[in-house]
Motif scaffolding. Structure first.
Motif: not given
Length: 256
Positions: A25, A90-91, A114, A116-117, A121, A123-125
């Motif tokens: 991402y 995305g999330d 993805a 920018e998160l 976010s 999904l990122r976490k």
């Protein structure tokens, strides 16, 4: 899990088999696509292999959340590890990704691409904290990183560039890495035939002229083809470049 910046390239070349999900991402869309493609190739061997690679969009998974886990668990008909590539993630995909991480194992790598998160976010976490997932950020390159890209791309073509020219190109091409690669590819070779091409011929690394070009164009060309324009000159020029790079036999072998 998070990876230190100096470990990312190594992971992309040889992803850990224990990792089920790789989230790529960031604001550099070109680097996101480049790393996503490299991860799929590293896992499945060929990103275009329909038996070992499934390509989805985030919308596909949102419409059918169970599909991601199903694709992850599927077996290749010809054997070998599979890859599932999900673009525009995305999330909203966090629950489907959780199902992959918590479900039965499979010989597969899910690659999520993805934009920018934010740090919050979902999904990122999830991918930063899960042991079987990895989050790979792709930030816009600074001048030093772009300079390395210029050096790398021109070096692959068997060309060198002095420090001032490298700095100029790095500044002029700042931004998306994939777009920068395309612009550098344009600089590597250009084929001209008339005086209107002279300005471009003076600025690129490998000016080429066709056999029936204006004499002024031929005078500044590094290579003049035997063929006239429209009669196989482009093919001849490509072969000449591949031969100079020592790659002609390898490329020809792909078609034999």
């Amino acid at each position: 899990m998070k990876l230190a910046a100096n470990r990312i390239d190594g992971f992309v070349r040889a992803p850990d088999p224990a990792v089920r999900v790789a989230l790529v991402y960031g604001p550099d869309g070109g680097l996101v696509r480049e790393r996503g493609e490299a991860l799929v190739r590293a896992a499945a061997g060929d990103s275009a292999d329909p038996f070992r690679v499934a390509t989805l969009t985030g919308g596909d998974v949102l419409r059918d959340p169970a599909r991601l886990a199903d694709e992850f668990a599927a077996l290749s008909l010809i054997g070998g590890r599979r890859a599932v590539r999900v673009r525009e993630a995305g999330d909203g995909l966090a629950p489907a990704v959780t199902a992959v991480l918590e479900g039965p194992g499979g010989d597969c790598l899910v690659v999520l691409e993805a934009g920018e998160l934010a740090p919050r976010s979902a999904l990122r976490k999830l991918c930063e904290e899960a042991g079987a997932a990895v989050a790979l950020p792709c930030y816009l390159p600074d001048a030093a990183a772009m300079g390395r890209l210029v050096h790398e791309v021109l070096g692959e073509a068997g060309l060198s560039v002095d420090r001032d020219a490298e700095a100029f190109l790095a500044e002029a091409l700042a931004g998306d890495r994939q777009l920068a690669r395309r612009e550098l590819d344009k600089l590597i070779a250009f084929m001209g035939d008339d005086l209107s091409d002279m300005r471009v011929m003076h600025t690129i690394a490998c000016p080429i002229a066709v056999a029936d070009a204006d004499q002024g164009i031929k005078d500044i060309a590094l290579h003049v083809t035997h063929a006239r324009g429209g009669h196989g000159a482009v093919r001849e020029a490509i072969w000449a470049i591949l031969r100079a790079q020592g790659r002609l036999e390898h490329v020809m072998a792909l078609y034999s």
